[in-house]
Design a protein around this motif. Structure first.
Motif, mmCIF file in Angstrom:
data_model
loop_
_atom_site.group_PDB
_atom_site.id
_atom_site.type_symbol
_atom_site.label_atom_id
_atom_site.label_comp_id
_atom_site.label_asym_id
_atom_site.label_seq_id
_atom_site.Cartn_x
_atom_site.Cartn_y
_atom_site.Cartn_z
ATOM 1 N N GLY A 15 0.868 -1.110 0.042
ATOM 2 C CA GLY A 15 -0.192 -0.138 -0.075
ATOM 3 C C GLY A 15 0.693 1.371 -0.118
ATOM 4 N N PRO A 16 0.247 2.475 -0.053
ATOM 5 C CA PRO A 16 0.862 3.837 0.085
ATOM 6 C C PRO A 16 1.808 4.060 1.183
ATOM 7 C CG PRO A 16 -1.522 3.833 -0.207
ATOM 8 C CD PRO A 16 -1.384 2.756 -0.028
ATOM 9 N N SER A 17 2.796 4.344 1.183
ATOM 10 C CA SER A 17 3.434 4.783 2.129
ATOM 11 C C SER A 17 3.733 6.168 2.807
ATOM 12 C CB SER A 17 5.013 4.059 2.163
ATOM 13 O OG SER A 17 6.048 4.461 2.952
ATOM 14 N N GLU A 18 4.038 6.486 4.003
ATOM 15 C CA GLU A 18 4.364 7.821 4.497
ATOM 16 C C GLU A 18 5.877 8.115 3.900
ATOM 17 O OE1 GLU A 18 5.939 4.911 7.512
ATOM 18 O OE2 GLU A 18 3.891 5.404 6.451
ATOM 19 N N LEU A 19 6.526 7.404 3.351
ATOM 20 C CA LEU A 19 7.894 7.625 2.796
ATOM 21 C C LEU A 19 7.710 7.959 1.299
ATOM 22 C CD1 LEU A 19 10.153 4.954 4.641
ATOM 23 C CD2 LEU A 19 10.036 7.576 5.011
ATOM 24 N N PHE A 23 10.876 9.600 -1.202
ATOM 25 C CA PHE A 23 11.415 9.107 -2.454
ATOM 26 C C PHE A 23 11.235 9.980 -3.716
ATOM 27 C CE2 PHE A 23 10.610 4.885 -0.014
ATOM 28 C CZ PHE A 23 11.902 4.725 -0.007
ATOM 29 N N ARG A 24 9.980 10.575 -3.796
ATOM 30 C CA ARG A 24 9.643 11.673 -4.851
ATOM 31 C C ARG A 24 10.965 12.735 -4.903
ATOM 32 N NH1 ARG A 24 7.468 11.937 -9.480
ATOM 33 N NH2 ARG A 24 5.806 10.399 -8.449
ATOM 34 N N LEU A 53 14.590 2.688 -7.488
ATOM 35 C CA LEU A 53 13.258 3.720 -7.272
ATOM 36 C C LEU A 53 12.131 2.949 -8.167
ATOM 37 C CD1 LEU A 53 14.499 7.053 -7.049
ATOM 38 C CD2 LEU A 53 13.598 5.875 -5.081
ATOM 39 N N SER A 54 12.521 2.484 -9.201
ATOM 40 C CA SER A 54 11.644 1.750 -10.190
ATOM 41 C C SER A 54 10.655 0.752 -9.466
ATOM 42 C CB SER A 54 12.144 1.495 -11.455
ATOM 43 O OG SER A 54 12.811 0.124 -11.172
ATOM 44 N N LEU A 56 9.220 1.227 -6.914
ATOM 45 C CA LEU A 56 8.044 1.787 -6.136
ATOM 46 C C LEU A 56 6.913 2.415 -7.289
ATOM 47 C CD1 LEU A 56 10.129 4.137 -3.630
ATOM 48 C CD2 LEU A 56 9.007 1.864 -3.458
ATOM 49 N N ASN A 57 5.763 1.701 -7.224
ATOM 50 C CA ASN A 57 4.820 2.112 -8.145
ATOM 51 C C ASN A 57 4.276 3.518 -8.451
ATOM 52 O OD1 ASN A 57 4.648 -0.623 -9.088
ATOM 53 N ND2 ASN A 57 2.902 -1.104 -7.337
ATOM 54 N N PRO A 58 4.391 4.251 -7.508
ATOM 55 C CA PRO A 58 4.244 5.794 -7.789
ATOM 56 C C PRO A 58 5.478 6.412 -8.754
ATOM 57 C CG PRO A 58 3.854 5.334 -5.359
ATOM 58 C CD PRO A 58 4.420 4.115 -6.161
ATOM 59 N N LEU A 59 6.307 5.976 -8.739
ATOM 60 C CA LEU A 59 7.537 6.574 -9.580
ATOM 61 C C LEU A 59 7.885 5.639 -10.701
ATOM 62 C CD1 LEU A 59 9.921 7.275 -6.564
ATOM 63 C CD2 LEU A 59 8.683 8.924 -7.813
ATOM 64 N N ARG A 60 7.253 4.671 -10.812
ATOM 65 C CA ARG A 60 7.782 3.778 -11.849
ATOM 66 C C ARG A 60 7.638 4.554 -13.369
ATOM 67 N NH1 ARG A 60 9.343 -1.279 -13.091
ATOM 68 N NH2 ARG A 60 8.658 -2.393 -14.767
ATOM 69 N N GLU A 61 6.547 4.949 -13.646
ATOM 70 C CA GLU A 61 6.366 5.695 -15.025
ATOM 71 C C GLU A 61 7.330 6.582 -15.054
ATOM 72 O OE1 GLU A 61 2.931 7.763 -17.532
ATOM 73 O OE2 GLU A 61 2.021 6.686 -15.873
ATOM 74 N N ASP A 62 7.598 7.697 -14.039
ATOM 75 C CA ASP A 62 8.466 8.716 -14.173
ATOM 76 C C ASP A 62 10.055 8.200 -14.433
ATOM 77 O OD1 ASP A 62 6.621 10.572 -14.050
ATOM 78 O OD2 ASP A 62 6.910 10.841 -11.682
ATOM 79 N N ILE A 63 10.109 7.030 -13.737
ATOM 80 C CA ILE A 63 11.602 6.463 -13.807
ATOM 81 C C ILE A 63 11.748 5.913 -15.275
ATOM 82 C CG2 ILE A 63 13.132 4.594 -13.055
ATOM 83 C CD1 ILE A 63 12.832 6.732 -10.825
ATOM 84 N N LEU A 64 11.014 5.416 -15.941
ATOM 85 C CA LEU A 64 10.873 4.978 -17.220
ATOM 86 C C LEU A 64 11.164 5.993 -18.215
ATOM 87 C CD1 LEU A 64 8.315 1.905 -17.097
ATOM 88 C CD2 LEU A 64 10.871 1.681 -17.016
ATOM 89 N N LYS A 65 10.259 7.079 -17.963
ATOM 90 C CA LYS A 65 10.338 8.133 -18.793
ATOM 91 C C LYS A 65 11.961 8.856 -18.702
ATOM 92 C CE LYS A 65 5.735 9.661 -18.992
ATOM 93 N NZ LYS A 65 4.641 10.523 -18.501
ATOM 94 N N LYS A 66 12.468 8.627 -17.655
ATOM 95 C CA LYS A 66 13.890 9.223 -17.334
ATOM 96 C C LYS A 66 14.919 8.428 -17.996
ATOM 97 C CE LYS A 66 16.443 12.664 -15.947
ATOM 98 N NZ LYS A 66 16.387 13.875 -16.573
#
Length: 122
Positions: A15-19, A23-24, A53-54, A56-66
């Motif tokens: 689930g979502p984390s307070e961290l 990570f963002r 970082l990839s 972590l689901n909330p960042l995965r798309e941004d990581i792949l774009k980077k």
């Protein structure tokens, strides 16, 4: 840093984390750390952190774009490193069997196709 992020993922709940904001922020700081640098070690370290970082689901798309544009970097070693981690994250055969030592001009069309695959997959 990549090791610490990897270690955290093995203990994190689905689930979502307070961290997540931490990570963002880490993602943004890593981008700033390698922006317009010719330091290969710094670029490879950034790629390793992006790979960690990839997970972590909330960042995965941004990581792949980077990571995808890094496949067109002027240094073949950096391109190969980015391709290696992209393959580990996505398991796309296109990434595995491409000759990343070719010139960026030759790779541009293939990277654009790969970017389209990654966008449709996520």
């Amino acid at each position: 840093m990549a090791f610490l992020i990897d270690s955290y993922q093995s203990y994190a709940l689905a689930g979502p984390s307070e961290l997540d904001p931490v990570f963002r922020k880490t993602f943004v700081l890593v981008q700033k750390a390698h922006f317009r640098t010719a330091n290969i070690a710094r670029l490879e370290a950034a790629i390793r952190v992006y790979a960690a970082l990839s997970g972590l689901n909330p960042l995965r798309e941004d990581i792949l774009k980077k990571l995808t544009p890094i496949l067109l970097h002027p240094f073949p070693r950096v391109r190969s490193s980015a391709a290696e981690y992209l393959y580990m994250m996505t398991s796309l055969e296109t990434v595995k069997y491409e000759n990343w030592s070719a010139s960026p001009k030759e790779l541009k069309g293939k990277v654009d196709g790969l970017r389209d695959k990654l966008v449709t997959a996520n």
